[in-house]
Design a protein around this motif. Structure first.
Motif, PDB file in Angstrom:
ATOM      1  N   SER A 137     -33.403   3.710  22.242  1.00 36.57           N
ATOM      2  CA  SER A 137     -33.371   3.374  23.662  1.00 36.57           C
ATOM      3  C   SER A 137     -34.705   3.626  24.335  1.00 36.57           C
ATOM      4  O   SER A 137     -34.796   3.661  25.543  1.00 36.57           O
ATOM      5  CB  SER A 137     -32.287   4.188  24.377  1.00 36.57           C
ATOM      6  OG  SER A 137     -32.543   5.568  24.253  1.00 36.57           O
ATOM      7  N   SER A 138     -35.769   3.803  23.551  1.00 37.03           N
ATOM      8  CA  SER A 138     -37.084   4.084  24.138  1.00 37.03           C
ATOM      9  C   SER A 138     -37.945   2.836  24.070  1.00 37.03           C
ATOM     10  O   SER A 138     -37.987   2.160  23.046  1.00 37.03           O
ATOM     11  CB  SER A 138     -37.781   5.224  23.384  1.00 37.03           C
ATOM     12  OG  SER A 138     -37.023   6.404  23.485  1.00 37.03           O
ATOM     13  N   PRO A 139     -38.677   2.514  25.141  1.00 32.88           N
ATOM     14  CA  PRO A 139     -39.535   1.348  25.132  1.00 32.88           C
ATOM     15  C   PRO A 139     -40.828   1.593  24.370  1.00 32.88           C
ATOM     16  O   PRO A 139     -41.271   2.722  24.222  1.00 32.88           O
ATOM     17  CB  PRO A 139     -39.823   1.108  26.617  1.00 32.88           C
ATOM     18  CG  PRO A 139     -39.736   2.469  27.213  1.00 32.88           C
ATOM     19  CD  PRO A 139     -38.689   3.202  26.424  1.00 32.88           C
ATOM     20  N   SER A 198     -38.947  -3.536  25.012  1.00 39.40           N
ATOM     21  CA  SER A 198     -37.911  -2.514  24.983  1.00 39.40           C
ATOM     22  C   SER A 198     -36.655  -3.058  24.341  1.00 39.40           C
ATOM     23  O   SER A 198     -36.342  -4.251  24.451  1.00 39.40           O
ATOM     24  CB  SER A 198     -37.554  -2.048  26.406  1.00 39.40           C
ATOM     25  OG  SER A 198     -38.685  -1.682  27.142  1.00 39.40           O
ATOM     26  N   GLU A 199     -35.930  -2.180  23.683  1.00 37.74           N
ATOM     27  CA  GLU A 199     -34.563  -2.469  23.252  1.00 37.74           C
ATOM     28  C   GLU A 199     -33.719  -1.270  23.646  1.00 37.74           C
ATOM     29  O   GLU A 199     -33.925  -0.164  23.135  1.00 37.74           O
ATOM     30  CB  GLU A 199     -34.469  -2.721  21.750  1.00 37.74           C
ATOM     31  CG  GLU A 199     -33.051  -3.053  21.305  1.00 37.74           C
ATOM     32  CD  GLU A 199     -32.970  -3.472  19.849  1.00 37.74           C
ATOM     33  OE1 GLU A 199     -32.233  -2.809  19.094  1.00 37.74           O
ATOM     34  OE2 GLU A 199     -33.657  -4.450  19.480  1.00 37.74           O
ATOM     35  N   ALA A 250     -26.141   3.376  30.712  1.00 42.92           N
ATOM     36  CA  ALA A 250     -27.043   4.244  31.469  1.00 42.92           C
ATOM     37  C   ALA A 250     -28.492   3.803  31.310  1.00 42.92           C
ATOM     38  O   ALA A 250     -29.246   3.719  32.293  1.00 42.92           O
ATOM     39  CB  ALA A 250     -26.869   5.698  31.034  1.00 42.92           C
ATOM     40  N   ALA A 251     -28.908   3.498  30.088  1.00 42.81           N
ATOM     41  CA  ALA A 251     -30.288   3.085  29.846  1.00 42.81           C
ATOM     42  C   ALA A 251     -30.580   1.737  30.490  1.00 42.81           C
ATOM     43  O   ALA A 251     -31.657   1.522  31.057  1.00 42.81           O
ATOM     44  CB  ALA A 251     -30.561   3.024  28.343  1.00 42.81           C
ATOM     45  N   VAL A 307     -26.453  -4.169  24.681  1.00 41.25           N
ATOM     46  CA  VAL A 307     -27.864  -4.113  24.302  1.00 41.25           C
ATOM     47  C   VAL A 307     -28.684  -4.952  25.295  1.00 41.25           C
ATOM     48  O   VAL A 307     -28.273  -6.060  25.653  1.00 41.25           O
ATOM     49  CB  VAL A 307     -28.097  -4.639  22.870  1.00 41.25           C
ATOM     50  CG1 VAL A 307     -29.582  -4.585  22.511  1.00 41.25           C
ATOM     51  CG2 VAL A 307     -27.270  -3.865  21.861  1.00 41.25           C
ATOM     52  N   LEU A 308     -29.797  -4.420  25.718  1.00 36.56           N
ATOM     53  CA  LEU A 308     -30.754  -5.172  26.537  1.00 36.56           C
ATOM     54  C   LEU A 308     -32.096  -5.176  25.836  1.00 36.56           C
ATOM     55  O   LEU A 308     -32.676  -4.125  25.584  1.00 36.56           O
ATOM     56  CB  LEU A 308     -30.904  -4.545  27.928  1.00 36.56           C
ATOM     57  CG  LEU A 308     -31.991  -5.173  28.819  1.00 36.56           C
ATOM     58  CD1 LEU A 308     -31.628  -6.616  29.172  1.00 36.56           C
ATOM     59  CD2 LEU A 308     -32.218  -4.356  30.078  1.00 36.56           C
TER      60      LEU A 308
END
Length: 350
Positions: free
Chosen positions: A7-9, A32-33, A38-39, A63-64
């Motif tokens: 979850s870290s860019p 980012s993924e 929340a993320a 997922v974004l």
């Protein structure tokens, strides 16, 4: 540049303009993924507008994926950057977001997307663009969507509306969809130009002149694409006669500052006249526009630099063109050939 499974860019920053005091540009690019609500909400709230959400579909697998780029002048505050973002949201969620700090245009590429307020949501077709104005609060429903977002500072549109005879305080947008299919295509072409300006290891938008030009292009496009009060002006009273001395002051200002990101408003202020008066004066006394004259001065500056350049030192047509506010070498070559009768590469090598 993308990290998967977390979850870290992953971020890449490009700094342009060595001396912050000279008005350099900071360009940032990030991939980012993100996993989990929340993320995703944290990214949306930080990048666009405060957002709240609830799932419509199943909770698993949210997922974004995001690839974003931004550019801002050194010392610019929050919301004063130019933003170009491509997103892929694998989820079915409802978002309540706002107020938006900047002008934001979303163009849907895939998936189902609905926008509105409260229960009055309208579906957006693939390829359609939607405008969110500064201060707007909206509700969206996203279902497996892929879209692009363009954002730019709130203060960029008012001065252009003023040239059309509408004070910034009186400017109102009266709809969020383009006025026609042709204008929607125009917005998409403008957006593509913006995204290209962020491309490459040395992005053109990192030059102050090109950043100013891109901002002018997207702000102007918003005023012709989306319905607003400038479109209801049936008649604009023409300015009175302007003395040649006024034009000479404007010309002197342009000649002295052509290498800087000057605006029509700045030229008009230096000449002591309104923007509309300035445009009429150039048409009467110069048979051109202020922007056309500025473009010619910059082209002549590039011509002089090409004549003085040395390709054995690594000087290139692309670098000199960008220095003078021409971000795309192919287009610069065509304009240069029309003006000087030969390609810029020949000037560089003779």
């Amino acid at each position: 540049m993308r990290r998967t499974g977390g979850s870290s860019p992953v971020e890449v920053s490009v700094e342009s303009g060595a001396d912050p005091g000279t008005g350099g540009v900071r360009v940032r690019r990030q991939a980012s993924e993100l996993h989990g609500m929340a993320a995703v909400l944290e990214l949306i709230s930080r990048r666009y507008a405060e957002a709240r959400s609830r799932l419509v579909g199943a909770a698993g697998g949210l997922v974004l994926r995001s690839e974003t780029a931004s550019a801002s002048r050194t010392g610019a505050g929050p919301g004063e950057d130019l933003l170009a973002d491509s997103l892929d949201l694998q989820a079915h969620i409802r978002l309540d977001a706002g107020p938006f700090p900047r002008y934001t245009v979303v163009c849907l590429h895939e998936g189902r997307y609905a926008v509105g307020r409260g229960g009055g949501l309208r579906h957006v077709a693939r390829g359609q663009s939607v405008l969110f104005v500064p201060g707007a609060r909206v509700t969206t429903i996203c279902d497996q969507v892929r879209y692009q977002v363009v954002g730019f500072p709130a203060g960029t549109v008012g001065p252009i509306a003023g040239r059309l005879g509408v004070d910034a305080a009186d400017l109102r947008f009266e709809g969020t969809r383009p006025v026609s299919a042709a204008m929607n295509r125009h917005w998409r072409a403008t957006s593509a130009y913006l995204f290209r300006s962020f491309a490459g290891p040395d992005p053109p938008v990192g030059h102050p002149l090109i950043l100013a030009g891109v901002l002018e292009a997207v702000a102007s496009a918003v005023l012709v694409v989306f319905p607003n009060t400038t479109m209801r002006r049936d008649h604009l009273a023409g300015p009175g006669r302007t003395a040649p001395a006024t034009v000479r002051r404007a010309v002197a200002f342009i000649d002295a500052h052509a290498a800087e990101p000057i605006t029509l408003e700045g030229i008009a202020a230096a000449a002591g006249i309104s923007v509309r008066g300035l445009q009429a004066a150039f048409a009467r006394h110069r048979d051109t526009t202020p922007s056309g004259y500025l473009r010619r001065v910059r082209l002549e500056g590039a011509h002089r630099d090409l004549q003085a350049a040395d390709p054995t030192r690594g000087d290139t047509v692309a670098e000199i063109a960008r220095r003078w506010g021409f971000p795309h070498p192919g287009r610069f070559s065509a304009v240069y050939r029309d003006a000087f009768g030969r390609p810029p590469k020949r000037t560089l090598h003779t």
